[in-house]
Enzyme design. Structure first.
Site, mmCIF file in Angstrom:
data_model
loop_
_atom_site.group_PDB
_atom_site.id
_atom_site.type_symbol
_atom_site.label_atom_id
_atom_site.label_comp_id
_atom_site.label_asym_id
_atom_site.label_seq_id
_atom_site.Cartn_x
_atom_site.Cartn_y
_atom_site.Cartn_z
ATOM 1 C CE1 TYR A 81 -5.559 8.541 -2.930
ATOM 2 C CE2 TYR A 81 -5.877 11.312 -2.210
ATOM 3 C CZ TYR A 81 -5.039 9.395 -2.970
ATOM 4 O OH TYR A 81 -3.223 9.694 -3.448
ATOM 5 N NE ARG A 88 7.887 9.485 -1.664
ATOM 6 C CZ ARG A 88 7.323 9.793 -2.895
ATOM 7 N NH1 ARG A 88 5.601 10.072 -2.095
ATOM 8 N NH2 ARG A 88 6.863 9.632 -4.185
ATOM 9 C CG ASP A 90 -1.518 10.606 3.625
ATOM 10 O OD1 ASP A 90 -0.343 10.380 2.525
ATOM 11 O OD2 ASP A 90 -2.355 9.994 3.103
ATOM 12 N NE ARG A 115 4.240 12.515 -2.286
ATOM 13 C CZ ARG A 115 3.469 12.519 -3.882
ATOM 14 N NH1 ARG A 115 4.445 11.844 -5.206
ATOM 15 N NH2 ARG A 115 2.602 12.315 -4.176
ATOM 16 N NE ARG A 159 6.572 5.250 7.821
ATOM 17 C CZ ARG A 159 6.640 5.282 6.890
ATOM 18 N NH1 ARG A 159 6.174 5.879 6.083
ATOM 19 N NH2 ARG A 159 5.649 4.130 6.060
#
Length: 354
Positions: free
Chosen positions: A161, A41, A86, A37, A50
């Site tokens: 998920y 972040r 992702d 990551r 973003r």
């Protein structure tokens, strides 16, 4: 490309990098460092870029993916870039109705819990993720001698998920399906293994120098359940990309009891989280594998001297390993001071210079 062919697709320019040498368990000029990551972040330049752009939208724009992936390489001087994406991107690409909700994570509109639901998981084609091919090619051109790590979510974590409908603390729906309908569970993971392998192949064929399979939630399982109900699907993914000549990394959180099995699934490099010292992780994994890890991400909030002391502990524990890639024991936490990461890279490089 079959698992039997052996040709290297990685760019020749990255072959002698410290990162790839460590993955191959060859002598290195210094212990290579990268952070899970690291792309995004904690970086203010990432947050600025973003602004007003949804997470999944940003993953589908090659210009943004390229810039975000390059930001930590420029700032921290890490030894490898990790492709910004992702784990649910391939699921979105085949038409699964899901979104990444801020502060929550991936949320699936209609969870998959029946045989009929399985039909919604069609094969992934390179055309479904043409933006990935474009972004990887752009990155390889920009990175030069710095390797790019491609990645994907492992079948168990993707299944979790899909079955839960989103993040879960106890994985009750997932385990209920795994124990209650083992054939449907096996078919679900097998389908996800094919999708995951296709996603990794796209990244490798576009120029990724290594790939990492993230099994974020598999630490929720006992070893016997992992071996019986998960390992065949993970092994299928690793086997599908075995002929490309790029290192394959396997990582999960809370997987101290599974490290040996995760290596057995077919990885060349096994990542350990911060709960198991590197020398003990190596003992559990066994010979013939490189190791990756494993300072606690929360340590980076402590003063510099404390961070360096913990880094020294990791380096000392890894001193006898055939191949060691220094990393955190999980991803960079969002509020981490970027300067702490830069200093940590400098410290590891200085301490291990040969």
């Amino acid at each position: 490309m079959t698992g039997q062919q052996t040709a290297s697709f990685a760019p020749e320019s990255t072959r002698e990098s410290a990162f790839l040498k460590a993955c191959r368990r060859e002598p290195v000029p210094h212990t290579p460092v990268w952070f899970m990551r690291q792309a995004g972040r904690s970086l203010p330049e990432y947050r600025k870029l973003r602004e007003g752009i949804a997470m999944l939208d940003s993953c589908m724009r090659p210009d943004l993916v390229t810039e975000i992936t390059l930001q930590p390489v420029r700032r921290h001087n890490v030894d490898a870039a990790i492709y910004f994406s992702d784990i649910v991107v391939p699921l979105k690409a085949i038409g699964i109705d899901l979104d990444i909700k801020p502060g929550v994570g991936p949320v699936v509109e209609q969870p998959i819990r029946s045989r009929a639901d399985l039909e919604r998981l069609r094969d992934l084609t390179p055309e479904d993720v043409s933006y990935v091919t474009e972004a990887v090619r752009m990155l390889v051109g920009e990175l030069g001698t710095t390797p790019l790590i491609g990645f994907a979510g492992a079948p168990f974590t993707l299944a979790s998920y899909l079955v839960e409908g989103g993040p879960s603390r106890n994985h009750e729906h997932t385990k209920a399906l795994m124990y209650g309908d083992p054939q449907l569970w096996a078919d679900l993971l097998d389908r996800l293994a094919d999708i995951t392998a296709a996603f990794l192949k796209v990244q490798i064929e576009a120029g990724a120098s290594a790939v990492q399979l993230f099994d974020s939630w598999v630490g929720a399982l006992a070893p016997a359940d992992y071996r019986r109900s998960v390992m065949p699907a993970s092994a299928k993914v690793f086997d599908a990309v075995s002929g490309y000549g790029v290192p394959r990394i396997h990582f999960g959180v809370g997987t101290g009891e599974l490290l040996g099995l995760m290596g057995e699934a077919g990885a060349d490099v096994v990542g350990a989280d911060w709960r198991v010292p590197m020398d003990e992780a190596a003992r559990r994994v066994g010979p013939g594998k490189a190791l990756q890890g494993n300072i606690d991400p929360a340590v980076l909030f402590a003063p510099r001297e404390a961070v360096e002391a913990k880094a020294r502990e990791v380096l000392d524990a890894a001193a006898g390993l055939e191949g060691h890639v220094f990393n955190l024991g999980h991803g960079v936490l969002p509020n981490t001071d970027p300067e702490a990461l830069t200093r940590l890279v400098e410290y590891v490089h200085e301490q291990t210079a040969r």
